[in-house]
Design a protein around this motif. Structure first.
Motif, PDB file in Angstrom:
ATOM      1  N   LEU A  74      52.008 -52.489  43.851  1.00 36.12           N
ATOM      2  CA  LEU A  74      51.364 -52.527  45.294  1.00 36.12           C
ATOM      3  C   LEU A  74      50.518 -51.742  46.092  1.00 36.12           C
ATOM      4  O   LEU A  74      49.765 -51.305  46.371  1.00 36.12           O
ATOM      5  CB  LEU A  74      50.911 -54.243  46.299  1.00 36.12           C
ATOM      6  CG  LEU A  74      51.168 -55.312  44.968  1.00 36.12           C
ATOM      7  CD1 LEU A  74      51.889 -56.298  45.550  1.00 36.12           C
ATOM      8  CD2 LEU A  74      50.233 -55.646  44.418  1.00 36.12           C
ATOM      9  N   ALA A  75      51.883 -51.110  46.515  1.00 35.21           N
ATOM     10  CA  ALA A  75      51.023 -50.125  47.657  1.00 35.21           C
ATOM     11  C   ALA A  75      50.935 -48.607  46.829  1.00 35.21           C
ATOM     12  O   ALA A  75      49.929 -48.171  47.349  1.00 35.21           O
ATOM     13  CB  ALA A  75      52.860 -49.065  48.087  1.00 35.21           C
ATOM     14  N   LEU A  76      51.345 -48.720  45.468  1.00 34.26           N
ATOM     15  CA  LEU A  76      50.749 -46.898  45.153  1.00 34.26           C
ATOM     16  C   LEU A  76      49.106 -47.866  44.823  1.00 34.26           C
ATOM     17  O   LEU A  76      48.395 -46.086  44.466  1.00 34.26           O
ATOM     18  CB  LEU A  76      51.656 -47.537  43.727  1.00 34.26           C
ATOM     19  CG  LEU A  76      52.944 -46.223  43.804  1.00 34.26           C
ATOM     20  CD1 LEU A  76      53.553 -46.025  42.734  1.00 34.26           C
ATOM     21  CD2 LEU A  76      53.282 -45.408  44.188  1.00 34.26           C
ATOM     22  N   THR A 106      49.572 -49.814  38.291  1.00 33.41           N
ATOM     23  CA  THR A 106      49.873 -50.219  37.220  1.00 33.41           C
ATOM     24  C   THR A 106      50.726 -49.952  35.717  1.00 33.41           C
ATOM     25  O   THR A 106      51.180 -51.015  35.583  1.00 33.41           O
ATOM     26  CB  THR A 106      49.074 -49.504  36.653  1.00 33.41           C
ATOM     27  OG1 THR A 106      47.495 -49.582  37.346  1.00 33.41           O
ATOM     28  CG2 THR A 106      48.369 -50.661  35.327  1.00 33.41           C
ATOM     29  N   LEU A 107      51.481 -49.073  36.496  1.00 33.96           N
ATOM     30  CA  LEU A 107      52.512 -48.973  34.580  1.00 33.96           C
ATOM     31  C   LEU A 107      53.827 -49.793  35.455  1.00 33.96           C
ATOM     32  O   LEU A 107      54.968 -49.641  34.686  1.00 33.96           O
ATOM     33  CB  LEU A 107      53.117 -47.817  34.595  1.00 33.96           C
ATOM     34  CG  LEU A 107      52.182 -47.412  33.610  1.00 33.96           C
ATOM     35  CD1 LEU A 107      52.082 -45.182  33.441  1.00 33.96           C
ATOM     36  CD2 LEU A 107      51.711 -47.731  32.237  1.00 33.96           C
ATOM     37  N   LEU A 120      61.587 -57.589  42.777  1.00 29.44           N
ATOM     38  CA  LEU A 120      59.964 -57.869  43.761  1.00 29.44           C
ATOM     39  C   LEU A 120      59.905 -56.757  44.204  1.00 29.44           C
ATOM     40  O   LEU A 120      58.679 -56.074  44.592  1.00 29.44           O
ATOM     41  CB  LEU A 120      60.708 -59.204  44.265  1.00 29.44           C
ATOM     42  CG  LEU A 120      60.644 -60.238  43.444  1.00 29.44           C
ATOM     43  CD1 LEU A 120      61.175 -61.497  44.852  1.00 29.44           C
ATOM     44  CD2 LEU A 120      59.843 -60.582  42.554  1.00 29.44           C
ATOM     45  N   ALA A 121      60.980 -55.928  44.426  1.00 29.17           N
ATOM     46  CA  ALA A 121      61.005 -54.263  45.967  1.00 29.17           C
ATOM     47  C   ALA A 121      60.222 -53.824  44.518  1.00 29.17           C
ATOM     48  O   ALA A 121      59.064 -53.030  45.378  1.00 29.17           O
ATOM     49  CB  ALA A 121      62.508 -53.522  46.248  1.00 29.17           C
ATOM     50  N   TRP A 122      60.038 -53.925  43.359  1.00 27.58           N
ATOM     51  CA  TRP A 122      59.276 -52.653  42.918  1.00 27.58           C
ATOM     52  C   TRP A 122      58.073 -52.700  42.674  1.00 27.58           C
ATOM     53  O   TRP A 122      56.988 -52.357  42.469  1.00 27.58           O
ATOM     54  CB  TRP A 122      59.736 -52.404  41.542  1.00 27.58           C
ATOM     55  CG  TRP A 122      61.518 -51.714  40.899  1.00 27.58           C
ATOM     56  CD1 TRP A 122      62.566 -52.086  40.813  1.00 27.58           C
ATOM     57  CD2 TRP A 122      61.495 -49.971  41.346  1.00 27.58           C
ATOM     58  NE1 TRP A 122      63.523 -51.163  41.047  1.00 27.58           N
ATOM     59  CE2 TRP A 122      62.279 -50.064  40.894  1.00 27.58           C
ATOM     60  CE3 TRP A 122      60.484 -49.464  41.908  1.00 27.58           C
ATOM     61  CZ2 TRP A 122      63.224 -48.518  41.281  1.00 27.58           C
ATOM     62  CZ3 TRP A 122      61.440 -48.100  41.996  1.00 27.58           C
ATOM     63  CH2 TRP A 122      62.000 -47.615  41.506  1.00 27.58           C
ATOM     64  N   VAL A 176      46.629 -40.420  39.605  1.00 28.28           N
ATOM     65  CA  VAL A 176      47.978 -40.928  39.406  1.00 28.28           C
ATOM     66  C   VAL A 176      48.354 -42.072  40.201  1.00 28.28           C
ATOM     67  O   VAL A 176      49.649 -42.177  39.540  1.00 28.28           O
ATOM     68  CB  VAL A 176      48.784 -39.130  40.068  1.00 28.28           C
ATOM     69  CG1 VAL A 176      50.357 -39.112  39.825  1.00 28.28           C
ATOM     70  CG2 VAL A 176      48.608 -38.267  39.340  1.00 28.28           C
ATOM     71  N   LEU A 177      48.127 -41.986  41.940  1.00 28.72           N
ATOM     72  CA  LEU A 177      49.034 -43.907  42.177  1.00 28.72           C
ATOM     73  C   LEU A 177      48.701 -44.851  41.349  1.00 28.72           C
ATOM     74  O   LEU A 177      49.381 -45.571  41.392  1.00 28.72           O
ATOM     75  CB  LEU A 177      48.376 -43.374  43.646  1.00 28.72           C
ATOM     76  CG  LEU A 177      48.829 -42.195  44.734  1.00 28.72           C
ATOM     77  CD1 LEU A 177      47.661 -42.418  46.030  1.00 28.72           C
ATOM     78  CD2 LEU A 177      50.208 -42.755  45.059  1.00 28.72           C
TER      79      LEU A 177
END
Length: 127
Positions: free
Chosen positions: A44-46, A77-78, A37-39, A71-72
């Protein structure tokens, strides 16, 4: 139906994870889930950062601003796909009593953020 089961079967999803080994200490599984969940929050932040960078139209060199945004957004997305695969690998290792696998996800993410920082810095200097 309990959380994590497939309707009508009593089996937990995904079977490739929960069909392996024995039930580990719940604390380890929950810690693995919190890491997943942290990832997801990081992804989401990226994405939000990439959208904001381009949408706000900051006074940066436009091509570099767009490159940093892309890039962000691509990284954001990945990352959930990588996080899901990583969660499954860790959970299988916990269930089978195997050593935890090594990861380079954090290093790659640090590299991505560094590249974005350089693009934004150049965008400021070259405007």
């Amino acid at each position: 139906m309990s959380e994590g089961t497939v309707a009508g079967t009593g089996r937990r999803f995904p079977g490739a994870v929960f069909g392996v080994g024995s039930e580990p200490d719940a604390r380890f599984s929950l810690a693995n889930e919190r890491t997943f969940l942290a990832w997801i929050r990081t992804s989401l932040a990226l994405v939000a950062g990439g959208v904001a960078l381009e949408t706000l139209g900051l006074d940066l060199q436009p091509g570099l601003r767009l490159a940093a945004s892309i890039v962000l957004i691509v990284a954001g997305t990945l990352l959930p796909l990588v996080a899901w695969a990583w969660w499954m690998r860790i959970e299988r290792a916990l269930r089978s009593g195997s050593p935890l696998p090594a990861t380079i996800v954090g290093v790659v993410l640090a590299l991505v953020v560094s590249v974005v920082g350089v693009l934004v810095l150049l965008g400021v200097l070259l405007r």
